[in-house]
Design a protein around this motif. Structure first.
Motif, mmCIF file in Angstrom:
data_model
loop_
_atom_site.group_PDB
_atom_site.id
_atom_site.type_symbol
_atom_site.label_atom_id
_atom_site.label_comp_id
_atom_site.label_asym_id
_atom_site.label_seq_id
_atom_site.Cartn_x
_atom_site.Cartn_y
_atom_site.Cartn_z
ATOM 1 N N PHE A 30 37.539 38.739 30.010
ATOM 2 C CA PHE A 30 36.834 39.988 30.198
ATOM 3 C C PHE A 30 37.730 41.169 29.826
ATOM 4 C CE2 PHE A 30 36.269 43.426 33.382
ATOM 5 C CZ PHE A 30 35.035 43.898 32.969
ATOM 6 N N LEU A 31 39.029 40.944 29.740
ATOM 7 C CA LEU A 31 39.981 42.023 29.476
ATOM 8 C C LEU A 31 39.850 42.533 28.045
ATOM 9 C CD1 LEU A 31 43.199 40.593 31.175
ATOM 10 C CD2 LEU A 31 41.466 42.107 32.140
ATOM 11 N N PRO A 32 40.030 43.838 27.840
ATOM 12 C CA PRO A 32 40.013 44.381 26.477
ATOM 13 C C PRO A 32 41.086 43.719 25.608
ATOM 14 C CG PRO A 32 39.954 46.153 28.103
ATOM 15 C CD PRO A 32 40.213 44.885 28.854
ATOM 16 N N ALA A 33 40.796 43.591 24.320
ATOM 17 C CA ALA A 33 41.706 42.896 23.400
ATOM 18 C C ALA A 33 43.065 43.576 23.277
ATOM 19 C CB ALA A 33 41.057 42.777 22.026
ATOM 20 N N TYR A 34 43.133 44.891 23.503
ATOM 21 C CA TYR A 34 44.409 45.591 23.350
ATOM 22 C C TYR A 34 45.346 45.386 24.536
ATOM 23 C CZ TYR A 34 41.912 49.147 26.101
ATOM 24 O OH TYR A 34 41.175 49.802 27.050
ATOM 25 N N ILE A 35 44.875 44.768 25.593
ATOM 26 C CA ILE A 35 45.774 44.471 26.717
ATOM 27 C C ILE A 35 46.543 43.197 26.367
ATOM 28 C CG2 ILE A 35 45.922 43.777 29.144
ATOM 29 C CD1 ILE A 35 43.706 45.711 29.759
ATOM 30 N N LYS A 36 47.815 43.373 26.069
ATOM 31 C CA LYS A 36 48.695 42.263 25.685
ATOM 32 C C LYS A 36 49.792 42.030 26.715
ATOM 33 C CE LYS A 36 46.907 41.837 21.498
ATOM 34 N NZ LYS A 36 45.811 40.936 21.358
ATOM 35 N N ARG A 37 50.234 43.119 27.355
ATOM 36 C CA ARG A 37 51.316 43.039 28.348
ATOM 37 C C ARG A 37 50.752 43.467 29.708
ATOM 38 N NH1 ARG A 37 56.697 43.467 26.515
ATOM 39 N NH2 ARG A 37 57.158 44.996 28.133
ATOM 40 N N ILE A 38 50.876 42.566 30.671
ATOM 41 C CA ILE A 38 50.344 42.829 32.008
ATOM 42 C C ILE A 38 51.502 42.914 33.000
ATOM 43 C CG2 ILE A 38 48.875 41.959 33.876
ATOM 44 C CD1 ILE A 38 47.253 40.487 31.692
ATOM 45 N N THR A 111 43.376 36.622 52.894
ATOM 46 C CA THR A 111 42.599 37.724 52.330
ATOM 47 C C THR A 111 43.546 38.743 51.719
ATOM 48 O OG1 THR A 111 42.575 38.852 54.464
ATOM 49 C CG2 THR A 111 40.657 37.496 53.926
ATOM 50 N N GLY A 112 43.024 39.444 50.747
ATOM 51 C CA GLY A 112 43.831 40.459 50.092
ATOM 52 C C GLY A 112 42.972 41.501 49.419
ATOM 53 N N SER A 113 43.623 42.572 49.052
ATOM 54 C CA SER A 113 42.991 43.640 48.302
ATOM 55 C C SER A 113 43.706 43.689 46.953
ATOM 56 C CB SER A 113 43.156 44.967 49.043
ATOM 57 O OG SER A 113 42.638 46.018 48.268
ATOM 58 N N VAL A 114 42.948 43.507 45.864
ATOM 59 C CA VAL A 114 43.552 43.378 44.543
ATOM 60 C C VAL A 114 42.842 44.298 43.560
ATOM 61 C CG1 VAL A 114 44.251 41.741 42.753
ATOM 62 C CG2 VAL A 114 44.002 40.953 45.102
ATOM 63 N N GLU A 115 43.628 44.843 42.618
ATOM 64 C CA GLU A 115 43.088 45.765 41.622
ATOM 65 C C GLU A 115 43.769 45.522 40.281
ATOM 66 O OE1 GLU A 115 42.473 50.119 42.531
ATOM 67 O OE2 GLU A 115 44.288 50.230 41.290
ATOM 68 N N PHE A 116 42.955 45.512 39.217
ATOM 69 C CA PHE A 116 43.480 45.423 37.852
ATOM 70 C C PHE A 116 43.125 46.717 37.143
ATOM 71 C CE2 PHE A 116 44.043 44.438 33.485
ATOM 72 C CZ PHE A 116 44.989 43.433 33.442
ATOM 73 N N SER A 172 41.033 33.715 37.674
ATOM 74 C CA SER A 172 39.726 33.356 37.117
ATOM 75 C C SER A 172 38.712 34.466 37.350
ATOM 76 C CB SER A 172 39.224 32.053 37.744
ATOM 77 O OG SER A 172 40.013 30.971 37.318
ATOM 78 N N ALA A 173 38.725 35.056 38.535
ATOM 79 C CA ALA A 173 37.787 36.148 38.834
ATOM 80 C C ALA A 173 38.022 37.342 37.913
ATOM 81 C CB ALA A 173 37.930 36.575 40.295
ATOM 82 N N ILE A 174 39.281 37.662 37.655
ATOM 83 C CA ILE A 174 39.599 38.791 36.779
ATOM 84 C C ILE A 174 39.176 38.492 35.338
ATOM 85 C CG2 ILE A 174 41.473 40.106 35.709
ATOM 86 C CD1 ILE A 174 42.945 39.840 38.428
ATOM 87 N N LEU A 175 39.539 37.335 34.833
ATOM 88 C CA LEU A 175 39.283 37.013 33.431
ATOM 89 C C LEU A 175 37.801 36.766 33.148
ATOM 90 C CD1 LEU A 175 42.339 34.771 32.572
ATOM 91 C CD2 LEU A 175 42.025 37.230 32.198
ATOM 92 N N GLU A 176 37.071 36.330 34.159
ATOM 93 C CA GLU A 176 35.659 36.050 33.950
ATOM 94 C C GLU A 176 34.774 37.160 34.506
ATOM 95 O OE1 GLU A 176 35.212 32.107 35.536
ATOM 96 O OE2 GLU A 176 36.794 31.370 34.237
ATOM 97 N N ALA A 177 35.402 38.235 34.992
ATOM 98 C CA ALA A 177 34.725 39.441 35.481
ATOM 99 C C ALA A 177 33.751 39.171 36.612
ATOM 100 C CB ALA A 177 34.015 40.157 34.337
ATOM 101 N N PHE A 178 34.139 38.323 37.533
ATOM 102 C CA PHE A 178 33.299 38.053 38.720
ATOM 103 C C PHE A 178 33.641 39.004 39.817
ATOM 104 C CE2 PHE A 178 32.924 33.802 36.739
ATOM 105 C CZ PHE A 178 31.554 33.757 36.667
#
Length: 178
Positions: A30-38, A111-116, A172-178
């Motif tokens: 789901f991430l934009p193609a220009y995101i190469k370095r995280i 449990t956690g709070s996460v943000e990308f 998986s949730a981040i990459l699949e945009a769930f």
């Protein structure tokens, strides 16, 4: 007969071109193609479980690295995307008992709070303030099962498994945009 065969061939051709809409889970992004370095700095640990922040952060980094498409940096600078998180809770709840009414199996929840954040666009592209993962484990009879700190001190493998599965679910949730 010839018309019927031609009609079937035409329908099969149309179906083949349209595709079925299915794809393998976990293979896309789901991430934009220009995101190469995280950047994945150390998560914050708001629990009493020692070293949980390091374990979870290491597993999240390893999970992204295992996907093979991004360079993972343990820092916030010089990156295209930033994953930050806080581990907000860990609980241990009995779910199975023996004949003496002593717990023999426990549900361990984190449990956690996460943000990308997309740093190029300067916007949050995925967040979950209530990310949760639950796993069940058998507990040694000698463990003080009411205290998560004591339990984790006696069974580091359970903490590793929980951290690993939490990381897998998170990535998986981040990459699949769930």
């Amino acid at each position: 007969m010839k018309t019927r065969v031609s009609l079937v061939a035409l329908l099969l051709g149309i179906l083949a071109q349209s595709g079925c809409g299915y794809s393998l889970a976990g293979r896309g992004s789901f991430l934009p193609a220009y995101i190469k370095r995280i950047g994945i700095p150390l998560f914050t640990n708001a629990t009493t479980v020692f070293d949980l922040d390091r374990r979870v952060t290491d597993k999240v980094r390893a999970e992204f690295i295992g996907r093979g498409k991004w360079t993972i940096i343990p820092d916030q600078t010089g990156v295209d995307g930033l994953l930050s998180g806080t581990i907000t809770g860990v609980s241990l709840t009995p779910v199975a008992f023996n004949q003496q009414q002593q717990a023999t199996r426990y549900a361990l929840a984190m449990t956690g709070s996460v943000e990308f954040k997309d740093l190029q666009a300067n916007k949050v592209i995925w967040s979950n303030p209530g990310m949760a993962y639950r796993e069940e484990f058998d507990v040694p009879a000698s463990a003080n099962t009411l205290d998560t700190t004591t339990y984790f001190g006696q069974d580091a493998n359970a903490l590793d498994r929980l951290s690993n599965e939490f990381a897998r679910a998170l990535v998986s949730a981040i990459l699949e945009a769930f």
